[in-house]
Design an enzyme around this catalytic site. Sequence first.
Site, PDB file in Angstrom:
ATOM      1  N   HIS A 181       5.574   4.560  12.501  1.00  0.00           N
ATOM      2  CA  HIS A 181       5.668   4.482  11.042  1.00  0.00           C
ATOM      3  C   HIS A 181       6.694   5.539  10.617  1.00  0.00           C
ATOM      4  CE1 HIS A 181       3.620   4.283   6.930  1.00  0.00           C
ATOM      5  NE2 HIS A 181       4.263   5.433   6.843  1.00  0.00           N
ATOM      6  N   ARG A 234       0.833  -1.203   0.000  1.00  0.00           N
ATOM      7  CA  ARG A 234       0.000   0.000   0.000  1.00  0.00           C
ATOM      8  C   ARG A 234       0.874   1.262   0.000  1.00  0.00           C
ATOM      9  NH1 ARG A 234      -1.016   4.829   2.253  1.00  0.00           N
ATOM     10  NH2 ARG A 234      -0.416   3.948   4.269  1.00  0.00           N
ATOM     11  N   ASP A 235       1.437   1.624   1.134  1.00  0.00           N
ATOM     12  CA  ASP A 235       2.204   2.866   1.205  1.00  0.00           C
ATOM     13  C   ASP A 235       3.416   2.810   0.269  1.00  0.00           C
ATOM     14  OD1 ASP A 235       2.591   5.444   2.086  1.00  0.00           O
ATOM     15  OD2 ASP A 235       3.640   4.885   3.912  1.00  0.00           O
ATOM     16  N   HIS A 273       9.592   7.171   7.812  1.00  0.00           N
ATOM     17  CA  HIS A 273      10.190   7.292   6.475  1.00  0.00           C
ATOM     18  C   HIS A 273      11.657   7.638   6.674  1.00  0.00           C
ATOM     19  CE1 HIS A 273       6.629   7.218   3.671  1.00  0.00           C
ATOM     20  NE2 HIS A 273       6.073   7.125   4.871  1.00  0.00           N
ATOM     21  N   ASN A 324       9.446   4.612   2.898  1.00  0.00           N
ATOM     22  CA  ASN A 324       9.358   4.043   4.244  1.00  0.00           C
ATOM     23  C   ASN A 324      10.687   3.396   4.595  1.00  0.00           C
ATOM     24  OD1 ASN A 324       6.179   3.785   4.935  1.00  0.00           O
ATOM     25  ND2 ASN A 324       6.494   3.508   2.752  1.00  0.00           N
ATOM     26  N   CYS A 375       5.948  10.486  -0.337  1.00  0.00           N
ATOM     27  CA  CYS A 375       4.804  11.303   0.059  1.00  0.00           C
ATOM     28  C   CYS A 375       4.469  12.232  -1.093  1.00  0.00           C
ATOM     29  CB  CYS A 375       5.147  12.102   1.315  1.00  0.00           C
ATOM     30  SG  CYS A 375       3.838  13.236   1.800  1.00  0.00           S
TER      31      CYS A 375
END
Lengths: 297, 297
Positions: free
Chosen positions: A201, A11-12, A203, A243, A234
Amino acid sequence: MRVTIVEVGPRDGLQNEATILEPAVRAELCDRLAAAGLSRIEAASFVNPKRVPQMAGAEEVLAATQRRPGTTYAGLVLNERGYERAVAAGVDEIHYAFPVTDTFALRNQNATVADSVALAGRLVARAREDGLRISVTLSVAFGCPFEGRVEPERVLQIAEQVQAAGPDEIILADTIGVGVPRQVRELVEGTRALGATVGCHFHNTRNTGIANALAAVESGAMILDASVGGTGGCPFAPRATGNIATEDLVYLLHGMGYETGVDLQALIACAEWLAERLGRELPGQVYRAGGFAPVAG
Amino acid sequence: MRVTIVEVGPRDGLQNEATILEPAVRAELCDRLAAAGLSRIEAASFVNPKRVPQMAGAEEVLAATQRRPGTTYAGLVLNERGYERAVAAGVDEIHYAFPVTDTFALRNQNATVADSVALAGRLVARAREDGLRISVTLSVAFGCPFEGRVEPERVLQIAEQVQAAGPDEIILADTIGVGVPRQVRELVEGTRALGATVGCHFHNTRNTGIANALAAVESGAMILDASVGGTGGCPFAPRATGNIATEDLVYLLHGMGYETGVDLQALIACAEWLAERLGRELPGQVYRAGGFAPVAG
């Protein structure tokens, strides 16, 4: 001690890639990650596919995934319509994320922080009724591209409101990769003091991601998001990188004596496979350098 | 609290680059780094230029550098011949490095560890006579590409012998970038217990470099090596990436409340300048992403 990794690569990791992977390929990615020992996978995003074409076909991803017993498959939702789609698609777990600054929240989700907190309450209540796990992520908790520094007190105030709704966990997200371990320690400890189960979470945009991850677990966070190969970014921060890479995180955690349940070599093979699919070298370091058996176990 | 950064970009950073920079360009790099606030610079390597052509013209680099008052310029030496060249070239400081495993020591310097310890003693004695600062670096202290895991007890035994000679400081080096903070804490604390002033030298090959740097300073290391842009590598580990990037380290340290004396924006400009000279994107993250004023100060 055990640390649970939530693999957010499907997903991310993929939502900002130039190369769009078909649902069947994203499902195969989920299967490969599950086979490598990742027990929690954020498999899809139930957002408007016109806004994020990389995430189109969320239902197909879930349907094509070989649901491995003991592995939970989550979907990101940003509103009740997304929640309903995720439930219909058969996710095990709901991930709801909202930014802790009004500027970002209004731009990203056309809602204020107060609106988002209220929505978190409704989603948690619905997940409870539907018997689903739900986590709530506080985005830009370490810094906002529009508002700059974010005061920890403000994040903790919002966390307290969210915790009152009773989600399974609260995830503190450094969406634009500006945080340092000092902030991580303060926010993780503050959020734990609210009675929450805390995850983080990170990055790696400014190379602090792995140091932040270690600070998080040493402050009592039990859950860390990461993406295989370190994919991700992002949309509001064009030079932001991905990430923290799951295999880099696993290398660190095993070296520090934590258990993750992940097979590092299988995960490295998964990163190599994904790099081929995306046609580029990924930011993760360990999949390029290789493990180091005596340390990484 | 103050942390001293030793900028090793002009030496360790450039010694494995495909693009060879002329001595005048390397001198300009030193000048730019000094202007950005780096007070200790490893400017050149007094090794055989036939073995390391990137480092040819060490004397010219030193001669061309605008010796900024308050900045010290060091030269790496691996034997007494190199020491004599470095002294003649006018360095302020000697850096002697040797590996802590016999296999690496024999391959790299055609000497055993015992030979190297003895040489350290002679070099420290000569530096004392000549009124020069001298640091001794223990290479592959966190893992060896040939021997694998390196026991901390072994490193501390060697450190004790070196400390007996009385160098200004002992630098623990993770030459191939395999270390994790657990090891860093153990080795830094153990070496400090010998009465040594301790520094560390990390490579970011497996993304643990910045976490290791933080572990080092929080365990009492006062000195950290880093290279602008994260250039560097190891000739014996082809997939190894560079030193930790100085600007990434400065971002972390300032964010954690440490003083470095470095102007982050000037250093980022320096990394951009070097990337142009080398014709490639460098591994450092902060020079690409930019700082974040409210955190980085």
